[in-house]
Every structure is written in structure tokens, then in C-alpha cells.
Write a protein that holds these residues in place. Structure first.
Motif, mmCIF file in Angstrom:
data_model
loop_
_atom_site.group_PDB
_atom_site.id
_atom_site.type_symbol
_atom_site.label_atom_id
_atom_site.label_comp_id
_atom_site.label_asym_id
_atom_site.label_seq_id
_atom_site.Cartn_x
_atom_site.Cartn_y
_atom_site.Cartn_z
ATOM 1 N N TRP A 127 -1.864 10.350 -9.906
ATOM 2 C CA TRP A 127 -3.199 10.098 -10.447
ATOM 3 C C TRP A 127 -4.196 11.159 -10.015
ATOM 4 O O TRP A 127 -5.071 11.547 -10.795
ATOM 5 C CB TRP A 127 -3.677 8.703 -10.056
ATOM 6 C CG TRP A 127 -2.975 7.682 -10.887
ATOM 7 C CD1 TRP A 127 -2.052 6.776 -10.461
ATOM 8 C CD2 TRP A 127 -3.092 7.496 -12.299
ATOM 9 N NE1 TRP A 127 -1.597 6.037 -11.523
ATOM 10 C CE2 TRP A 127 -2.217 6.457 -12.664
ATOM 11 C CE3 TRP A 127 -3.844 8.106 -13.290
ATOM 12 C CZ2 TRP A 127 -2.078 6.018 -13.970
ATOM 13 C CZ3 TRP A 127 -3.715 7.673 -14.598
ATOM 14 C CH2 TRP A 127 -2.845 6.636 -14.920
ATOM 15 N N THR A 128 -4.073 11.668 -8.817
ATOM 16 C CA THR A 128 -4.964 12.738 -8.362
ATOM 17 C C THR A 128 -4.774 13.968 -9.234
ATOM 18 O O THR A 128 -5.749 14.585 -9.680
ATOM 19 C CB THR A 128 -4.710 13.065 -6.885
ATOM 20 O OG1 THR A 128 -4.930 11.892 -6.106
ATOM 21 C CG2 THR A 128 -5.613 14.184 -6.391
ATOM 22 N N HIS A 165 0.834 -1.203 0.000
ATOM 23 C CA HIS A 165 0.000 0.000 0.000
ATOM 24 C C HIS A 165 0.869 1.254 0.000
ATOM 25 O O HIS A 165 0.592 2.215 -0.739
ATOM 26 C CB HIS A 165 -0.935 0.010 1.217
ATOM 27 C CG HIS A 165 -1.839 1.186 1.243
ATOM 28 N ND1 HIS A 165 -1.544 2.321 1.944
ATOM 29 C CD2 HIS A 165 -3.024 1.415 0.625
ATOM 30 C CE1 HIS A 165 -2.508 3.201 1.782
ATOM 31 N NE2 HIS A 165 -3.419 2.677 0.982
ATOM 32 N N SER A 194 0.836 4.036 -2.877
ATOM 33 C CA SER A 194 0.406 5.393 -2.520
ATOM 34 C C SER A 194 1.357 6.451 -3.061
ATOM 35 O O SER A 194 0.967 7.614 -3.186
ATOM 36 C CB SER A 194 0.239 5.534 -1.009
ATOM 37 O OG SER A 194 1.480 5.479 -0.360
ATOM 38 N N THR A 195 2.581 6.063 -3.432
ATOM 39 C CA THR A 195 3.498 7.044 -4.019
ATOM 40 C C THR A 195 2.960 7.543 -5.354
ATOM 41 O O THR A 195 3.329 8.619 -5.807
ATOM 42 C CB THR A 195 4.914 6.464 -4.221
ATOM 43 O OG1 THR A 195 4.848 5.357 -5.105
ATOM 44 C CG2 THR A 195 5.534 6.045 -2.910
ATOM 45 N N TYR A 196 2.083 6.781 -5.974
ATOM 46 C CA TYR A 196 1.505 7.174 -7.256
ATOM 47 C C TYR A 196 0.166 7.886 -7.104
ATOM 48 O O TYR A 196 -0.390 8.365 -8.091
ATOM 49 C CB TYR A 196 1.352 5.939 -8.157
ATOM 50 C CG TYR A 196 2.702 5.366 -8.491
ATOM 51 C CD1 TYR A 196 3.466 5.919 -9.511
ATOM 52 C CD2 TYR A 196 3.245 4.329 -7.754
ATOM 53 C CE1 TYR A 196 4.728 5.438 -9.799
ATOM 54 C CE2 TYR A 196 4.501 3.833 -8.036
ATOM 55 C CZ TYR A 196 5.238 4.391 -9.062
ATOM 56 O OH TYR A 196 6.489 3.918 -9.336
ATOM 57 N N GLU A 197 -0.330 7.959 -5.891
ATOM 58 C CA GLU A 197 -1.620 8.605 -5.645
ATOM 59 C C GLU A 197 -1.589 10.064 -6.079
ATOM 60 O O GLU A 197 -2.519 10.557 -6.719
ATOM 61 C CB GLU A 197 -1.989 8.494 -4.169
ATOM 62 C CG GLU A 197 -3.336 9.057 -3.841
ATOM 63 C CD GLU A 197 -3.696 8.854 -2.373
ATOM 64 O OE1 GLU A 197 -4.747 9.351 -1.980
ATOM 65 O OE2 GLU A 197 -2.927 8.207 -1.639
ATOM 66 N N HIS A 198 -0.507 10.780 -5.754
ATOM 67 C CA HIS A 198 -0.379 12.194 -6.110
ATOM 68 C C HIS A 198 -0.435 12.356 -7.631
ATOM 69 O O HIS A 198 -1.110 13.245 -8.140
ATOM 70 C CB HIS A 198 0.922 12.763 -5.545
ATOM 71 C CG HIS A 198 1.165 14.181 -5.928
ATOM 72 N ND1 HIS A 198 0.451 15.216 -5.392
ATOM 73 C CD2 HIS A 198 2.024 14.743 -6.817
ATOM 74 C CE1 HIS A 198 0.862 16.356 -5.924
ATOM 75 N NE2 HIS A 198 1.820 16.092 -6.798
#
Length: 119
Positions: free
Chosen positions: A94-95, A84, A88-92
């Protein structure tokens, strides 16, 4: 340290890369199951189910408890936190991409001839 972490993540993502194993993990999230119970929805042999369980065990996602002839499996969600964190490092990214898409769609809607009074 990075190599060890990479190896652990490789093992976890390999285990998660199979639909049957993901379903087994989901089933185990509902409570302990025997290998036979894990095999049942997939109409597979105990040997095949046991191989999937071994992959999950190798990734640290499952603990197997042997009670006589019954192998009872338990979910160990701890290693999923590392996966996870990595995801989550890629969340920024994609957001940000989704925010750009939203602005483009809003601009397109505002410019549309079918849009009366900015509706």
C-alpha cells in the motif's frame, strides 16, 4: 504450525469482523467492564452481549473474571499482535501504491493549465 497460525488468525479476524465486538474491545481498552456495561451502549440483552464476549474470549482477546454474579471482562491485547503482523505484510504494497498515486497527482498538477509557475 502454519495451519495453527491460520486458525488463530481466522478466529481473531472473525471476532473483529463484527462492529459490536470491535466497540466492546475499544470499551475494554479503557478499563475492565461487566457484561452488562458492555451491553448497555448497544441496547442488547445480557445474553446477546455474553455471546459476543464468548466470541472475543474464544479469540483470546478477552478474559472474563467472575465475581459472584458479576462477570468482569478484561482486554487481552496479545493476540492482536499476530493480526497486526499479518496486516503489516501488506504495508509495503500500500505504501508503494500510494507513492505512485502521489507522483501521478503531482505530475497532473504540474501539467495543469491553471498551475502558474509550478505552483
Amino acid at each position: 504450525m502454519v495451519e495453527q497460525t491460520d486458525t488463530i488468525l481466522d478466529t481473531i479476524f472473525h471476532a473483529l469482523g463484527d462492529r459490536t465486538r470491535r466497540q466492546m474491545l475499544f470499551d475494554l481498552s479503557q478499563g475492565a467492564r461487566s457484561v452488562g456495561e458492555l451491553a448497555e451502549p448497544h441496547t442488547m440483552s445480557l445474553a446477546a452481549a455474553s455471546k459476543h464476549v464468548k466470541v472475543l474470549e474464544g479469540a483470546g482477546l478477552v478474559r472474563r473474571e467472575i465475581r459472584g454474579r458479576t462477570h468482569l471482562c478484561h482486554l487481552d491485547p496479545g493476540p492482536l499482535s499476530g493480526a497486526h503482523r499479518w496486516l503489516s505484510t501488506y504495508e509495503h504494497f500500500w505504501t508503494g501504491r500510494l507513492d505512485v498515486l502521489e507522483r501521478l497527482l503531482q505530475a497532473e498538477d504540474a501539467a495543469s493549465p491553471n498551475n502558474k509557475d509550478g505552483e
